[in-house]
Enzyme design. Structure first.
Site, short mmCIF file in Angstrom:
data_model
loop_
_atom_site.label_atom_id
_atom_site.label_comp_id
_atom_site.label_asym_id
_atom_site.label_seq_id
_atom_site.Cartn_x
_atom_site.Cartn_y
_atom_site.Cartn_z
N LYS A 107 -40.97 58.23 -57.14
CA LYS A 107 -41.46 57.92 -58.49
C LYS A 107 -40.98 56.52 -58.88
CE LYS A 107 -42.03 60.74 -62.67
NZ LYS A 107 -41.39 61.76 -63.50
N ILE A 108 -41.93 55.69 -59.22
CA ILE A 108 -41.67 54.26 -59.47
C ILE A 108 -42.15 53.91 -60.88
CG2 ILE A 108 -42.33 51.91 -58.73
CD1 ILE A 108 -40.94 53.15 -56.46
#
Ligand code: G3P
Length: 240
Positions: A107-108
């Protein structure tokens, strides 16, 4: 042979065969187990606040916790968020997270270095979830960078008097216009109507609390009807 040809001609296209995936948005293992036991859970999303809420701190514990989540939801994606905010840091953290388990999705956050990191992971075949998305422009950038999932936060938009569901609709149109593969993961879901509306619009995934999923099952007429059925059965059994 003939039934197969008929199936090929008349079968609905792939889009019609899809369904909206249900992810639970928590790092609480008991809630994940409970949701998984329902048999309708397709994955888990977490974030640093949710991990902190469970008291999970320190890299080793965080890694163990992600592994524990993956072991519960054996066939579902598990989003694990990086803490770094610079490109190199996100890449190095993301690579470690991706090594942990095949179901981990890195998750960015939607920041400029995040876009570069999304492209890096996409080129390497590592799946990503672009988080903290609040506009169609951000969603377009995430898709162009090759994000596997994009997470528009509908509840938090509602919190500031902006209809979060409008954003889901806008992104659906844009992604369909160009055939982007990026899945729309409606996040910050707060209640059952969010889930129903997301399904109407055609979000690919919704992530929300267990309470919102369970609320979908509730209807007073169901409870009244069941009570009546059981009472009638009891009466008939007593007479018979
Ligand atoms: O998936 C994003 C989510 O964790 C944010 O939800 O309820 O904190 O806005 P919420």
């Amino acid at each position: 042979m003939y039934p197969f040809i008929a199936w090929v001609i008349f079968a609905p296209n792939q889009t019609n065969l899809n369904y909206m995936k249900f992810f639970i948005d928590t790092a609480n293992l008991d809630q994940i187990r409970e949701a998984n036991a329902l048999g309708v859970l397709d994955g888990v999303t977490t974030n640093p606040s949710l991990m902190a809420k469970e008291g999970i701190t320190g890299k080793d514990n965080v890694m163990k916790h992600y592994k524990a989540i993956c072991d519960i939801v054996v066939e579902g994606d598990v989003s694990a968020e990086v803490i770094a905010t610079d490109y190199e840091g996100m890449v190095s953290e993301g690579l470690e997270l991706a090594e942990l388990h095949p179901n981990i999705v890195v998750k960015i956050p939607m920041i400029v270095d995040g876009i570069k990191a999304l492209k890096y992971f996409s080129d390497k075949g590592i799946r990503t979830n672009c988080t903290l998305v609040f506009s169609a422009g951000q969603a377009l950038l995430a898709a162009k960078a090759g994000a596997s999932y994009v997470s528009p936060f509908i509840g938090r938009l509602d919190d500031v008097s902006t209809d979060g569901l409008d954003l889901i609709e806008q992104i659906r149109v844009i992604y369909d216009n160009y055939g982007f593969d990026t899945e729309i993961l409606a996040a910050s879901v707060r209640h059952p109507m969010h889930i129903i509306k997301c399904a109407e619009i055609g979000a690919d995934v919704m992530t929300g609390p267990l309470s919102a999923m369970l609320a979908l099952a509730k209807h007073p007429l169901t409870d009244i009807g069941l009570a009546q059925f059981l009472a009638d059965h009891k009466k008939a059994s007593a007479n018979g």
